[in-house]
Design a protein around this motif. Structure first.
Motif, PDB file in Angstrom:
ATOM      1  N   SER A 274       0.822  -1.204   0.000  1.00  0.00           N
ATOM      2  CA  SER A 274       0.000   0.000   0.000  1.00  0.00           C
ATOM      3  C   SER A 274       0.856   1.253   0.000  1.00  0.00           C
ATOM      4  O   SER A 274       2.019   1.248   0.439  1.00  0.00           O
ATOM      5  CB  SER A 274      -0.920   0.009   1.224  1.00  0.00           C
ATOM      6  OG  SER A 274      -0.169   0.241   2.402  1.00  0.00           O
ATOM      7  N   GLU A 275       0.270   2.359  -0.482  1.00  0.00           N
ATOM      8  CA  GLU A 275       0.953   3.642  -0.458  1.00  0.00           C
ATOM      9  C   GLU A 275       1.266   4.049   0.976  1.00  0.00           C
ATOM     10  O   GLU A 275       2.278   4.692   1.245  1.00  0.00           O
ATOM     11  CB  GLU A 275       0.077   4.712  -1.127  1.00  0.00           C
ATOM     12  CG  GLU A 275      -0.040   4.566  -2.638  1.00  0.00           C
ATOM     13  CD  GLU A 275       1.286   4.775  -3.352  1.00  0.00           C
ATOM     14  OE1 GLU A 275       2.042   5.693  -2.960  1.00  0.00           O
ATOM     15  OE2 GLU A 275       1.578   4.003  -4.288  1.00  0.00           O
ATOM     16  N   THR A 276       0.388   3.669   1.898  1.00  0.00           N
ATOM     17  CA  THR A 276       0.606   3.990   3.306  1.00  0.00           C
ATOM     18  C   THR A 276       1.907   3.360   3.807  1.00  0.00           C
ATOM     19  O   THR A 276       2.712   4.009   4.485  1.00  0.00           O
ATOM     20  CB  THR A 276      -0.573   3.492   4.161  1.00  0.00           C
ATOM     21  OG1 THR A 276      -1.778   4.090   3.692  1.00  0.00           O
ATOM     22  CG2 THR A 276      -0.367   3.849   5.624  1.00  0.00           C
ATOM     23  N   ASN A 279       4.926   5.018   2.003  1.00  0.00           N
ATOM     24  CA  ASN A 279       5.145   6.366   2.542  1.00  0.00           C
ATOM     25  C   ASN A 279       5.825   6.294   3.909  1.00  0.00           C
ATOM     26  O   ASN A 279       6.692   7.121   4.232  1.00  0.00           O
ATOM     27  CB  ASN A 279       3.820   7.125   2.655  1.00  0.00           C
ATOM     28  CG  ASN A 279       3.277   7.540   1.302  1.00  0.00           C
ATOM     29  OD1 ASN A 279       4.033   7.646   0.323  1.00  0.00           O
ATOM     30  ND2 ASN A 279       1.981   7.779   1.220  1.00  0.00           N
ATOM     31  N   GLN A 392      -4.012   2.926  -2.624  1.00  0.00           N
ATOM     32  CA  GLN A 392      -3.600   4.330  -2.682  1.00  0.00           C
ATOM     33  C   GLN A 392      -4.377   5.192  -1.691  1.00  0.00           C
ATOM     34  O   GLN A 392      -4.019   6.341  -1.443  1.00  0.00           O
ATOM     35  CB  GLN A 392      -3.774   4.869  -4.107  1.00  0.00           C
ATOM     36  CG  GLN A 392      -2.811   4.236  -5.101  1.00  0.00           C
ATOM     37  CD  GLN A 392      -3.097   4.625  -6.543  1.00  0.00           C
ATOM     38  OE1 GLN A 392      -3.988   5.425  -6.812  1.00  0.00           O
ATOM     39  NE2 GLN A 392      -2.332   4.061  -7.462  1.00  0.00           N
ATOM     40  N   HIS A 393      -5.454   4.617  -1.141  1.00  0.00           N
ATOM     41  CA  HIS A 393      -6.224   5.320  -0.107  1.00  0.00           C
ATOM     42  C   HIS A 393      -5.406   5.327   1.186  1.00  0.00           C
ATOM     43  O   HIS A 393      -4.804   4.319   1.559  1.00  0.00           O
ATOM     44  CB  HIS A 393      -7.564   4.619   0.112  1.00  0.00           C
ATOM     45  CG  HIS A 393      -8.511   5.369   0.986  1.00  0.00           C
ATOM     46  ND1 HIS A 393      -8.452   5.299   2.364  1.00  0.00           N
ATOM     47  CD2 HIS A 393      -9.539   6.203   0.695  1.00  0.00           C
ATOM     48  CE1 HIS A 393      -9.409   6.046   2.880  1.00  0.00           C
ATOM     49  NE2 HIS A 393     -10.087   6.607   1.891  1.00  0.00           N
ATOM     50  N   ASN A 394      -5.390   6.456   1.879  1.00  0.00           N
ATOM     51  CA  ASN A 394      -4.480   6.595   3.021  1.00  0.00           C
ATOM     52  C   ASN A 394      -4.878   5.781   4.246  1.00  0.00           C
ATOM     53  O   ASN A 394      -4.147   5.766   5.237  1.00  0.00           O
ATOM     54  CB  ASN A 394      -4.329   8.076   3.411  1.00  0.00           C
ATOM     55  CG  ASN A 394      -5.660   8.715   3.793  1.00  0.00           C
ATOM     56  OD1 ASN A 394      -6.648   8.018   4.001  1.00  0.00           O
ATOM     57  ND2 ASN A 394      -5.677  10.034   3.864  1.00  0.00           N
ATOM     58  N   ASN A 395      -6.020   5.091   4.217  1.00  0.00           N
ATOM     59  CA  ASN A 395      -6.418   4.297   5.372  1.00  0.00           C
ATOM     60  C   ASN A 395      -6.483   2.803   5.053  1.00  0.00           C
ATOM     61  O   ASN A 395      -6.984   2.023   5.839  1.00  0.00           O
ATOM     62  CB  ASN A 395      -7.782   4.771   5.908  1.00  0.00           C
ATOM     63  CG  ASN A 395      -8.063   4.236   7.302  1.00  0.00           C
ATOM     64  OD1 ASN A 395      -7.155   3.966   8.072  1.00  0.00           O
ATOM     65  ND2 ASN A 395      -9.338   4.052   7.625  1.00  0.00           N
ATOM     66  N   GLU A 397      -4.643  -0.791   4.176  1.00  0.00           N
ATOM     67  CA  GLU A 397      -3.392  -1.529   4.343  1.00  0.00           C
ATOM     68  C   GLU A 397      -3.308  -2.723   3.404  1.00  0.00           C
ATOM     69  O   GLU A 397      -2.245  -3.057   2.895  1.00  0.00           O
ATOM     70  CB  GLU A 397      -3.296  -2.012   5.788  1.00  0.00           C
ATOM     71  CG  GLU A 397      -1.901  -2.288   6.271  1.00  0.00           C
ATOM     72  CD  GLU A 397      -1.861  -2.430   7.774  1.00  0.00           C
ATOM     73  OE1 GLU A 397      -2.355  -3.454   8.289  1.00  0.00           O
ATOM     74  OE2 GLU A 397      -1.369  -1.506   8.444  1.00  0.00           O
ATOM     75  N   THR A 420      -5.660   0.620   8.100  1.00  0.00           N
ATOM     76  CA  THR A 420      -4.554   0.933   9.009  1.00  0.00           C
ATOM     77  C   THR A 420      -5.086   1.201  10.410  1.00  0.00           C
ATOM     78  O   THR A 420      -4.423   0.907  11.407  1.00  0.00           O
ATOM     79  CB  THR A 420      -3.767   2.154   8.516  1.00  0.00           C
ATOM     80  OG1 THR A 420      -4.663   3.248   8.302  1.00  0.00           O
ATOM     81  CG2 THR A 420      -3.057   1.844   7.215  1.00  0.00           C
ATOM     82  N   TYR A 430     -15.353   3.079   7.949  1.00  0.00           N
ATOM     83  CA  TYR A 430     -14.206   3.122   7.041  1.00  0.00           C
ATOM     84  C   TYR A 430     -14.597   2.637   5.645  1.00  0.00           C
ATOM     85  O   TYR A 430     -14.140   3.184   4.627  1.00  0.00           O
ATOM     86  CB  TYR A 430     -13.071   2.246   7.576  1.00  0.00           C
ATOM     87  CG  TYR A 430     -12.530   2.644   8.930  1.00  0.00           C
ATOM     88  CD1 TYR A 430     -12.498   3.980   9.330  1.00  0.00           C
ATOM     89  CD2 TYR A 430     -12.056   1.678   9.815  1.00  0.00           C
ATOM     90  CE1 TYR A 430     -11.996   4.339  10.575  1.00  0.00           C
ATOM     91  CE2 TYR A 430     -11.553   2.023  11.053  1.00  0.00           C
ATOM     92  CZ  TYR A 430     -11.530   3.355  11.434  1.00  0.00           C
ATOM     93  OH  TYR A 430     -11.041   3.694  12.662  1.00  0.00           O
ATOM     94  N   TYR A 437     -14.696   7.017  -2.018  1.00  0.00           N
ATOM     95  CA  TYR A 437     -13.434   7.257  -2.744  1.00  0.00           C
ATOM     96  C   TYR A 437     -13.406   6.489  -4.062  1.00  0.00           C
ATOM     97  O   TYR A 437     -13.072   7.044  -5.120  1.00  0.00           O
ATOM     98  CB  TYR A 437     -12.272   6.840  -1.845  1.00  0.00           C
ATOM     99  CG  TYR A 437     -10.938   6.683  -2.538  1.00  0.00           C
ATOM    100  CD1 TYR A 437     -10.178   7.782  -2.908  1.00  0.00           C
ATOM    101  CD2 TYR A 437     -10.429   5.408  -2.813  1.00  0.00           C
ATOM    102  CE1 TYR A 437      -8.951   7.628  -3.531  1.00  0.00           C
ATOM    103  CE2 TYR A 437      -9.209   5.241  -3.438  1.00  0.00           C
ATOM    104  CZ  TYR A 437      -8.471   6.358  -3.790  1.00  0.00           C
ATOM    105  OH  TYR A 437      -7.254   6.197  -4.421  1.00  0.00           O
TER     106      TYR A 437
END
Length: 481
Positions: A274-276, A279, A392-395, A397, A420, A430, A437
């Motif tokens: 994941s992006e999370t 990052n 790519q969603h910040n929440n 995983e 996450t 969530y 999204y």
């Protein structure tokens, strides 16, 4: 390194840096000289065992060159891997966590009377050879170079079997040698480095970790302790290969950083990240490498460097036909073991591993598995496209799409998701956020119909959620029959 291609790498380093630590396990260090001595002793035992078993089973000794090993990672299994490389035997590791049926299926394919089992209480009646691993120091003497046939088959490793019964893949030493050499071009590994064996030897990624380390003359770290910051810190680990689940666990410890450890490189594979997570690695200043590979190509094919762009490594060739990825090169396996014989594949033949993608110069873009494509309402669905968008969603995983039958559309999408934020009380909330999204990013026929929690992993040694986990979860909910 090229000079090592026709020599036993352990003997080479025993001659040139004999006191360098080759293997460090939970008990004691083992130098390259000690490792070389131990392999010499084990080779004598293997020869005695083959004579005994051949006599008992009336097996043609010339054909009995496959050593089946049923064991978890450990010093004994590692020694047998290196022993087979030196003696010209085929190392055939099997997952000890397999059911009796799964093991028997693979034993039928391998068809060898030589089976070493670490814990025969779990697999009663399968052990046919006994090896004494006790260390007996040999008198010091000047070793001489030991040649090996680099084109001699050295292992049989089964594919994961995600699309049908697993195939028995055969490599020779040159496949692994050039795999290691190509990896070195992006992820340097030197004799003072410490590479942790964090992946199983019955998987090509674990096997490749050992070969990369031994060829480089570095130290291979072994431990039965759970993977943790403390282990990484205490062992001064510089190189580490991880799947997503392992990385998630490590990132929960704020101390896990290159500033507080000796880590130089993190090699990531096994699934999408994941992006999370990426990052988080960037924020902590890790040098990380995403990787695309397969059993057939002796591990890595294309690898990134602190980004998402997969660069094709040296000694691998890639082409795209009808959106499908085809592979060949010096790391490509030599054939399949079927019907009690090696079925070789011509070296120039291109191999399809069932993946879809695109080439942009020397950059490889992976679209997904060809066998995961399905049709919903007359439209083609590539699950990985939606999973990547979720990641790519910040929440988010983890994400996985599973098709379920639908009377109107033929098939609809069920999305398994791990957030996450782990408070299950807010799971539906969530999901609503993620649904909103996705509705802004995807056409309607690609939107999931069901949002389901990520299946719980069973067993501390389980690193990856399998298709069966997802299927079982759907069965419990009555979404599939």
């Amino acid at each position: 390194m090229v000079t090592l291609i026709d020599q036993c790498p352990v003997r080479y380093h025993a001659i040139n840096q004999g006191q360098q630590i080759a293997i460090q396990d939970d008990q004691q260090p083992l130098t390259y000289q000690q490792l070389d001595n131990q392999l010499t002793l084990l080779a004598e035992q293997l020869e005695q065992q083959t004579t005994l078993v051949s006599y008992q089973t009336k097996t043609d000794k010339s054909e009995a060159n496959r050593l089946i090993c049923i064991a978890s990672n450990g010093l004994k299994l590692l020694l047998l891997q290196l022993l087979c490389l030196r003696t010209g035997w085929l190392f055939c590791p099997l997952n000890p966590r397999f059911t009796d049926t799964e093991i028997q299926q693979r034993l039928t394919v391998l068809n060898s009377p030589y089976c070493w089992v670490e814990d025969d209480s779990c697999h009663e009646g399968l052990k046919t050879i006994t090896i004494n691993f006790a260390f007996s120091p040999l008198p010091s003497k000047q070793s001489t170079a030991l040649s090996i046939d680099s084109l001699q088959p050295c292992n049989i490793i089964f594919t994961s079997g995600s699309s049908g019964f697993p195939k028995a893949i055969v490599h020779h030493y040159q496949n692994h040698f050039f795999s290691a050499l190509g990896s070195q071009s992006l992820i340097p590994l030197q004799n003072k480095d410490h590479n942790l064996l964090s992946l199983p030897l019955f998987h090509v990624s674990g096997y490749a970790t050992v070969i990369r380390t031994i060829i480089a003359g570095a130290t291979l770290e072994l431990s039965h302790q759970p993977l943790s910051y403390d282990l990484i810190y205490d062992r001064k680990i510089t190189h580490l290969s991880l799947v997503s689940t392992q990385l998630i666990r490590l990132l929960k410890d704020a101390r896990f950083s290159p500033q507080k450890t000796k880590i130089k490189h993190l090699l990531l594979g096994g699934s999408a990240f994941s992006e999370t997570l990426l990052n988080a690695l960037a924020i902590r200043s890790f040098t990380y490498h995403l990787s695309y590979g397969c059993t057939e190509m002796a591990s890595q094919v294309a690898t990134s460097n602190k980004n998402n762009q997969l660069t094709i490594l040296p000694y691998r060739q890639v082409k795209i036909e009808n959106n499908e990825i085809f592979l060949r090169g010096k790391t490509r396996f030599i054939g399949y073991f079927e019907e009690n014989k090696l079925l070789t594949i011509p070296p120039q033949k291109w191999l399809s591993c069932g993946d879809c993608g695109q080439l942009q110069g020397n950059q490889l873009i992976i679209s997904g598995r060809k066998d995961r494509q399905f049709i919903s309402g007359g439209e083609n669905i590539q699950p990985e496209e939606i999973e990547t968008l979720c990641l790519q969603h910040n929440n988010v995983e983890n994400a996985y799409i599973y098709p379920i039958q639908d009377p109107q559309y033929g098939q609809r999408l069920a999305l398994f998701v791990a957030f996450t934020e782990i408070d299950s009380t807010y799971f539906r909330q969530y999901c609503k956020q993620l649904e909103h999204y996705l509705s802004q990013q995807l056409t309607s026929f690609k939107l999931p119909l069901h949002y389901l929690p990520w299946p719980a992993l069973k067993g501390v040694n389980t690193l990856k959620v399998t298709q069966q986990h997802f299927k079982d979860s759907l069965l419990k909910r009555g979404l599939i029959a």
